[in-house]
Scaffold this motif. Sequence first.
Motif, PDB file in Angstrom:
ATOM      1  N   LYS A  72       0.939  -1.136   0.072  1.00  0.00           N
ATOM      2  CA  LYS A  72       0.078   0.053   0.008  1.00  0.00           C
ATOM      3  C   LYS A  72       0.731   1.162   0.120  1.00  0.00           C
ATOM      4  O   LYS A  72       0.518   2.024  -0.653  1.00  0.00           O
ATOM      5  CB  LYS A  72      -0.904   0.014   1.147  1.00  0.00           C
ATOM      6  CG  LYS A  72      -2.209  -0.530   0.980  1.00  0.00           C
ATOM      7  CD  LYS A  72      -3.095  -0.665   1.905  1.00  0.00           C
ATOM      8  CE  LYS A  72      -4.449  -1.552   1.862  1.00  0.00           C
ATOM      9  NZ  LYS A  72      -5.275  -1.770   3.091  1.00  0.00           N
ATOM     10  N   LYS A 141      -9.516   3.611  -5.356  1.00  0.00           N
ATOM     11  CA  LYS A 141      -9.571   4.020  -4.123  1.00  0.00           C
ATOM     12  C   LYS A 141     -10.035   5.366  -4.349  1.00  0.00           C
ATOM     13  O   LYS A 141      -9.675   6.236  -5.294  1.00  0.00           O
ATOM     14  CB  LYS A 141      -8.404   3.968  -3.542  1.00  0.00           C
ATOM     15  CG  LYS A 141      -7.072   4.898  -3.824  1.00  0.00           C
ATOM     16  CD  LYS A 141      -6.080   4.798  -2.899  1.00  0.00           C
ATOM     17  CE  LYS A 141      -4.975   5.312  -3.229  1.00  0.00           C
ATOM     18  NZ  LYS A 141      -3.960   5.301  -2.456  1.00  0.00           N
ATOM     19  N   ARG A 188     -11.739   0.691   4.122  1.00  0.00           N
ATOM     20  CA  ARG A 188     -10.996   1.915   4.234  1.00  0.00           C
ATOM     21  C   ARG A 188      -9.180   1.560   4.508  1.00  0.00           C
ATOM     22  O   ARG A 188      -9.069   0.735   5.061  1.00  0.00           O
ATOM     23  CB  ARG A 188     -11.344   2.342   5.438  1.00  0.00           C
ATOM     24  CG  ARG A 188     -12.685   3.157   5.321  1.00  0.00           C
ATOM     25  CD  ARG A 188     -13.153   4.198   6.222  1.00  0.00           C
ATOM     26  NE  ARG A 188     -14.279   5.023   5.800  1.00  0.00           N
ATOM     27  CZ  ARG A 188     -14.472   6.178   5.020  1.00  0.00           C
ATOM     28  NH1 ARG A 188     -13.269   6.648   4.403  1.00  0.00           N
ATOM     29  NH2 ARG A 188     -15.698   6.600   4.711  1.00  0.00           N
ATOM     30  N   LEU A 189      -8.534   2.477   4.077  1.00  0.00           N
ATOM     31  CA  LEU A 189      -7.039   2.316   3.788  1.00  0.00           C
ATOM     32  C   LEU A 189      -6.777   2.530   5.257  1.00  0.00           C
ATOM     33  O   LEU A 189      -6.857   3.278   5.879  1.00  0.00           O
ATOM     34  CB  LEU A 189      -6.438   3.487   2.876  1.00  0.00           C
ATOM     35  CG  LEU A 189      -5.179   3.224   2.503  1.00  0.00           C
ATOM     36  CD1 LEU A 189      -4.997   1.882   1.800  1.00  0.00           C
ATOM     37  CD2 LEU A 189      -4.844   4.374   1.655  1.00  0.00           C
ATOM     38  N   ILE A 197     -11.146   2.033  -0.478  1.00  0.00           N
ATOM     39  CA  ILE A 197     -11.038   0.913  -1.398  1.00  0.00           C
ATOM     40  C   ILE A 197     -12.138   0.202  -1.868  1.00  0.00           C
ATOM     41  O   ILE A 197     -12.541  -0.600  -1.359  1.00  0.00           O
ATOM     42  CB  ILE A 197      -9.755   0.111  -1.253  1.00  0.00           C
ATOM     43  CG1 ILE A 197      -8.421   0.988  -0.793  1.00  0.00           C
ATOM     44  CG2 ILE A 197      -9.438  -0.924  -2.436  1.00  0.00           C
ATOM     45  CD1 ILE A 197      -7.261   0.187  -0.442  1.00  0.00           C
TER      46      ILE A 197
END
Length: 226
Positions: A72, A141, A188-189, A197
């Motif tokens: 990520k 995203k 969610r990131l 995302i």
Amino acid sequence: MFSQSLFEDQDMSSQLGFFSFPPNNYNNMGISTTILPFIGYNQTTLKMIPPSFAPSSHHSLNIDSTPDPRHKEDLTTSLFGGPHLLSLQKSTTNTWVGEVNESINIKRREFDHDHLGVSSIKMKKIKSSRRKVREPRFCFKTMSDVDVLDDGYKWRKYGQKVVKNTQHPRSYYRCTQDNCRVKKRVERLAEDPRMVITTYEGRHVHSPSHDEEDSQASSQLNNILW
DNA sequence: CGATTTTGACCTGCGC
DNA sequence: GCGCAGGTCAAAATCG
């Protein structure tokens, strides 16, 4: 449209690839969208697309990608510049042929493994799992307060899971239309909870439902996606 | 009361 | 083969 034709290929075992997708409609809705630029297959992230072949920030789409927490931190770094990689397919000569959008024209280019950044070890991994047919998938995203963006389709939640090393659960949705097996998952990131995302899997066998008068942006988006 | 969500159990694939 | 993690199921709860 180029993206549409690539989606026609349901046999995901035969290709990895990127294709064009301008999610500018989300921007019209006040939502910023970024496509995750990495190659993945069968839930295994192989390698980031090198920056020189990275798609532009708003014109590419990963067919079969899985958000991988280990990568990520890299995802946002290679979004800009370079030719626009439209597709990527393995040729019979064990090389990779990509279609690149350079200054309007679409050109074919051959890439070797090093250029793609895909190691030979990982290539074996692909071969061993090639026979598994998987629905087309892509993810992107968005920066949004709401987890589930209105994409014109009706979804029913069928599961939620806490993913390891993240504080936000991942939600699983299925299209409510009969005979339509499209799924999406939303999370969610971890590094930036403002980012959502969304991963779609499969193709809708119907047009979007317009219960109420949907926004123009929403219907435009659907035309592009499916 | 039907549709949808919640949530723990179960299933499955993968790495070791 | 085993254990872990992610994905799905399905009964119960909640919503409109």
